[in-house]
Design an enzyme around this catalytic site. Sequence first.
Site: not given
Ligand code: FE
Length: 187
Positions: A88, A91-93
């Site tokens: 991602c 961000c951190s999906c």
């Molecule tokens: Fe994300």
Amino acid sequence: MRALETVLVEKGYVDPAALDLIVETYETKIGPRNGARVIAKAWSDPAYKARLLADGTAAVAELSYGGRQGEHLKVVENTPELHNLVVCTLCSCYPWTVLGLPPVWYKSAPYRSKAVLDPRGVIGDFGVSLPASTKIRVWDSTAELRYLVLPMRPEGTEGWSEERLADCVTRDSMIGTGLARIPEVAS
Ligand code: FE
């Protein structure tokens, strides 16, 4: 494992202060077991695999691993010709309904940038070398669409039960930074 951690810290993927044992357990043991069962079923049941590749969200829900509304899961299959890597970049999906908490390195800026610029290098940093003939495709997750890699089934596992096959499926193999492998037996 310690050596790999050291490499990941040196490369800037992991802040050593963030390496907490409890989090690690959730990242590597509890969370990803759901995904491992999905992969093992896909390896064992061609009809399920077809449904999984056609509609990951629905096929995962068959095993009662529910996603949140609005999140769609796309499953991408590794082959000898194509290796898939998930990131991602924003961000951190992460597909946490099947994989649990994202590992610390998944959220790191070095991973998020290098996965796009040099995916083969990133995979190498994780100790995996792919044949030069294997292409690498990078999938950038979003809040709406998340990815799960269907790794290649290890050779020598013909006739294995789904439960035994699930033990071959590592968290990293479902992100694309690792490969599925027959676990080493403790001697
Ligand atoms: Fe994300």
